[in-house]
Design a protein around this motif. Structure first.
Motif, PDB file in Angstrom:
ATOM      1  N   PRO A 139      -1.526  -0.228   4.701  1.00 32.55           N
ATOM      2  CA  PRO A 139      -1.208   1.174   4.954  1.00 32.55           C
ATOM      3  C   PRO A 139      -0.913   1.414   6.435  1.00 32.55           C
TER       4      PRO A 139
ATOM      5  N   ALA B 159       0.817  -1.225   0.000  1.00 37.90           N
ATOM      6  CA  ALA B 159       0.000   0.000   0.000  1.00 37.90           C
ATOM      7  C   ALA B 159       0.847   1.270   0.000  1.00 37.90           C
ATOM      8  N   ASP B 160       2.045   1.213   0.565  1.00 42.63           N
ATOM      9  CA  ASP B 160       2.811   2.435   0.831  1.00 42.63           C
ATOM     10  C   ASP B 160       4.245   2.270   0.326  1.00 42.63           C
TER      11      ASP B 160
END
Ligand code: MD3
Ligand code: FE
Length: 217
Positions: free
Chosen positions: A217, A140-141
């Motif tokens: 995240p 996600a990041d």
């Protein structure tokens, strides 16, 4: 008698920076390897490595499993992180604390403090197994790095650029090596050439690669 030129010198772990955002700590984990591999064995006993299928239907030559809250999986539906092992229909085994701590400290040493991995993908390569050029982009990041540990037989790692066609540089990954990549290198294409036959004293006739990732995240 030949004097030992290295006697009394501090052991400076070798650090290489093959590209911006890529740090290779050579032989960083050779001393604790046996203890770390015992932790890996516990994971493998609970969640055996398996040859997952790509969305295209091919079975991967690398056998994979995971530990930690999330695990990377692939099947006909696609690539994703999942909280449960689809084979066992159970959560992945916990991430052993010694492994997690070694990954967090390697990330910090490479300039990524505060790394909080929630997934560890364990790749087992038999001779002949390989991994084609790809990007790791299911997380996600992308501001979080990925940390990789290599154990057992050596591998020629291919480091490409941000587009698939860019030329690759070869990097030798050996037993105990730690590779951290993040920042500008996070989305570089990469792959692993077919492992050559051989037998490693501690690990036997295979290579293990562990990648610690922040998936959620
Ligand atoms: C440097 N594994 O599981 S890890 C994977 O050796 C994977 O099993 C390989 O690629 C293995 O997704 C390589 C080291 C690695 C991975 C990705 C990179 C180094 C990287 C991306 C950019 C730069
Ligand atoms: Fe990868």
């Amino acid at each position: 008698m030949t004097p030992d030129l290295f006697a009394g010198l501090p052991v400076t772990p070798e650090r290489l920076d093959p590209a911006p955002g890529v740090v290779l700590f050579k032989a960083r984990l050779t001393a604790p390897a046996a203890a770390l591999l015992a932790q890996v064995d516990e994971v493998l006993a609970q969640a055996p490595p398996r040859h997952m299928r790509t969305p295209g239907g091919q079975s991967m030559s690398v056998a994979m499993t995971n530990c930690g809250p999330l695990g990377w999986v692939t099947d006909r539906q696609g690539y994703r992180y999942a909280a449960r092992d689809p084979e066992r229909e159970q959560p992945w085994p916990p991430m052993p604390e010694a492994l997690r701590q070694a990954a967090v400290s390697a990330a910090a040493a490479a300039g990524f403090p505060g790394f909080a991995p929630d997934a560890c993908l364990i790749n087992r390569y038999a001779p002949g197994a390989r991994m084609g050029l790809h990007q790791d982009r299911d997380e996600a990041d992308f501001s979080q790095p990925i940390v990789s540990f290599s154990f057992g037989l050596p591998a020629l790692f291919l480091l490409g650029g941000l587009v698939r066609n860019e030329r690759t540089q070869k990097l030798l990954l050996e037993h105990g090596d730690v590779l951290v990549w993040g920042g500008p290198a996070r989305l570089r294409f990469h792959g692993v050439q077919a492992i050559q036959p051989g037998c490693h004293d501690l690990v036997g006739e295979c290579r293990f690669n562990l990648t610690f990732r922040r998936a959620a995240p």
